[in-house]
Design an enzyme around this catalytic site. Structure first.
Site, PDB file in Angstrom:
ATOM      1  CE  LYS A   1      -4.281  -1.910   1.602  1.00  0.00           C
ATOM      2  NZ  LYS A   1      -5.522  -1.788   2.322  1.00  0.00           N
TER       3      LYS A   1
ATOM      4  CE  LYS B   1      -5.706  -8.463  -0.704  1.00  0.00           C
ATOM      5  NZ  LYS B   1      -7.044  -8.184  -0.284  1.00  0.00           N
TER       6      LYS B   1
ATOM      7  CE  LYS C   1     -13.414  -4.426   1.545  1.00  0.00           C
ATOM      8  NZ  LYS C   1     -12.962  -3.934   2.856  1.00  0.00           N
TER       9      LYS C   1
HETATM   10  P1  ATP Z   1      -8.075  -3.747   0.295  1.00  0.00           P
HETATM   11  O1  ATP Z   1      -7.585  -4.531  -0.874  1.00  0.00           O
HETATM   12  O2  ATP Z   1      -8.638  -2.428  -0.047  1.00  0.00           O
HETATM   13  O3  ATP Z   1      -7.102  -3.739   1.426  1.00  0.00           O
HETATM   14  P2  ATP Z   1      -9.527  -6.078   0.882  1.00  0.00           P
HETATM   15  O4  ATP Z   1     -10.238  -6.471  -0.363  1.00  0.00           O
HETATM   16  O5  ATP Z   1      -8.258  -6.809   1.215  1.00  0.00           O
HETATM   17  O6  ATP Z   1      -9.295  -4.526   0.862  1.00  0.00           O
HETATM   18  P3  ATP Z   1     -10.270  -6.185   3.663  1.00  0.00           P
HETATM   19  O7  ATP Z   1     -11.269  -5.369   4.343  1.00  0.00           O
HETATM   20  O8  ATP Z   1      -8.845  -5.801   3.875  1.00  0.00           O
HETATM   21  O9  ATP Z   1     -10.522  -6.224   2.100  1.00  0.00           O
HETATM   22  O10 ATP Z   1     -10.436  -7.720   4.041  1.00  0.00           O
HETATM   23  C1  ATP Z   1     -11.562  -8.290   4.670  1.00  0.00           C
HETATM   24  C2  ATP Z   1     -11.409  -9.786   4.780  1.00  0.00           C
HETATM   25  O11 ATP Z   1     -11.455 -10.372   3.479  1.00  0.00           O
HETATM   26  C3  ATP Z   1     -10.070 -10.241   5.381  1.00  0.00           C
HETATM   27  O12 ATP Z   1     -10.293 -11.380   6.194  1.00  0.00           O
HETATM   28  C4  ATP Z   1      -9.255 -10.611   4.194  1.00  0.00           C
HETATM   29  O13 ATP Z   1      -8.263 -11.572   4.489  1.00  0.00           O
HETATM   30  C5  ATP Z   1     -10.307 -11.179   3.269  1.00  0.00           C
HETATM   31  N1  ATP Z   1      -9.918 -11.028   1.867  1.00  0.00           N
HETATM   32  C6  ATP Z   1      -9.595  -9.883   1.242  1.00  0.00           C
HETATM   33  N2  ATP Z   1      -9.300 -10.097  -0.045  1.00  0.00           N
HETATM   34  C7  ATP Z   1      -9.432 -11.430  -0.238  1.00  0.00           C
HETATM   35  C8  ATP Z   1      -9.262 -12.282  -1.372  1.00  0.00           C
HETATM   36  N3  ATP Z   1      -8.899 -11.786  -2.542  1.00  0.00           N
HETATM   37  N4  ATP Z   1      -9.490 -13.605  -1.229  1.00  0.00           N
HETATM   38  C9  ATP Z   1      -9.874 -14.121  -0.034  1.00  0.00           C
HETATM   39  N5  ATP Z   1     -10.051 -13.365   1.078  1.00  0.00           N
HETATM   40  C10 ATP Z   1      -9.832 -12.051   0.986  1.00  0.00           C
END
Ligand code: ATP
Ligand code: LTN
Length: 329
Positions: A112, A194, A197
């Site tokens: 990030k 991955k 969001k």
């Molecule tokens: P950002 O990418 O903006 O950091 P994010 O998509 O990782 O956001 P978070 O709020 O950080 O979302 O994560 C919420 C939950 O979803 C956490 O338990 C995280 O491990 C899980 N998670 C996030 N992305 C994935 C993914 N691509 N596959 C499986 N689990 C995920």
């Protein structure tokens, strides 16, 4: 030992199927086995700039999403992190025993901060101390998360042990829980990273609020591998293996059966059926999110009750922590 499950999501942008499959879906199962606390981690969200009005709206939308995904306020405490001030107090204390070198190793911080260049606040760096506080405050034993959070969980365990050594047994050292498949859903437009969001393009993810048309469009546009074969092997066929993982989670069909079912059929039929399966999974959730959003009074009551329960536990724990550390008179 009394089991307790804790987890959270940042109220940023939209919740996507990676968050659902990797995290929330298993939370819904957990609540039948253990007492659970599910937090909306808005203090973590502000480690990157947020528009205040949008953040507040996202808090409610995430609470609605939790409920729509089957989290039951009769079984689980659902609450906002910022409404229990003890999270920040404990984060400060844990920050004093967390090493700079440990935080520098965190890949989420590295990823990030590279993206943001100069525009990185200290909060993004100390983020894992706040996450450790979230978890340790409640004597959590199990933390169900996606794979990307394992490094933060390891640090939480290290910090808990260090505190216990320095100040006497105070915190339970929690365990993480990740799924065998689906703990790392990859981006639809780029299966080497991955699903996220904060991805630049909305073609990277399918949100739980996407329309049926959007879901079909995004699956049709999803990157595929060059050999045209539908068989699970994340190393040689990352794109199709990712789509198969989504298919498996939406329908329960095994990878082996998917391969047999689509042998010689190419990507077209597979993608259409995958889109249909995802629509069937997401549509009821999307409708429930709208339902909960349309009743802010009921949502408010659920969040009030969650906050009160969390607050009582957090206050009791912080009294012990302050005493152990020697704070106050
Ligand atoms: P950002 O990418 O903006 O950091 P994010 O998509 O990782 O956001 P978070 O709020 O950080 O979302 O994560 C919420 C939950 O979803 C956490 O338990 C995280 O491990 C899980 N998670 C996030 N992305 C994935 C993914 N691509 N596959 C499986 N689990 C995920
Ligand atoms: N860092 C996590 C969100 C998070 C969390 C937590 C998860 C904050 N506090 C406590 C589990 C337990 C993320 O980015 N997904």
């Amino acid at each position: 030992m009394k089991e307790l499950c804790f987890s959270g999501i940042q109220p940023t942008n939209v919740v996507h199927i990676g968050n659902y499959i990797g995290a929330v879906k298993q939370w819904a199962d957990m609540q039948h086995r253990y007492p659970c606390m599910f937090c909306i981690v808005d203090l973590h969200a502000i480690t990157v700039p947020q528009d205040p009005a949008t953040l507040r709206q996202n808090n409610l939308r995430l609470a609605s999403t939790y409920l729509a995904c089957g989290l039951d306020p009769k079984r689980s405490h659902i609450f906002l992190q910022s409404e229990v001030a003890e999270h920040t107090e404990l984060a400060w204390i844990l920050g004093t025993i967390t090493k700079i070198a440990e935080l520098e190793r965190m890949t989420q911080f590295k990823d990030k901060s590279i993206k943001r260049g100069e525009n990185v606040g200290v909060g993004l760096f100390t983020y894992p101390a706040l996450m450790a506080a979230d978890i340790l405050l409640y004597d959590t034993t199990i933390v169900p998360v996606g794979e990307d959070q394992l490094q933060h969980l390891e640090l939480t365990r290290t910090v808990a042990r260090r505190f216990n050594q320095q100040f006497g047994e105070t915190f339970i050292v929690p365990k993480s829980l990740v799924q065998e498949t689906g703990a790392r859903i990859m981006g639809l437009d780029d299966p080497t990273g991955k699903m996220s969001k904060s991805a630049k393009s909305s073609l990277n993810y399918i949100a739980l609020t996407d329309s049926d048309e959007d879901i079909l469009k995004k699956i049709k546009k999803a990157v595929t591998d060059s050999d045209g074969i539908i068989a699970y092997d994340p190393l040689t066929r990352p794109a199709v293996s990712n789509l198969m993982t989504l298919f498996h989670h939406a329908t329960g069909i095994t990878m082996k059966d998917l391969t047999a079912q689509y042998e010689g059929k190419g990507y077209g039929a597979f993608k259409q059926d995958l889109a249909d399966a995802l629509i069937a999974m997401i549509k009821p959730i999307r409708e429930k999110i709208e339902h909960y959003m349309s009743d802010p009074a009921s949502l408010g009551k659920i969040l009030d009750a969650g906050r009160d329960e969390a607050k009582a536990l957090a206050e009791a724990k912080m009294k012990i922590v302050r005493e152990r550390v020697g704070l106050g008179r």
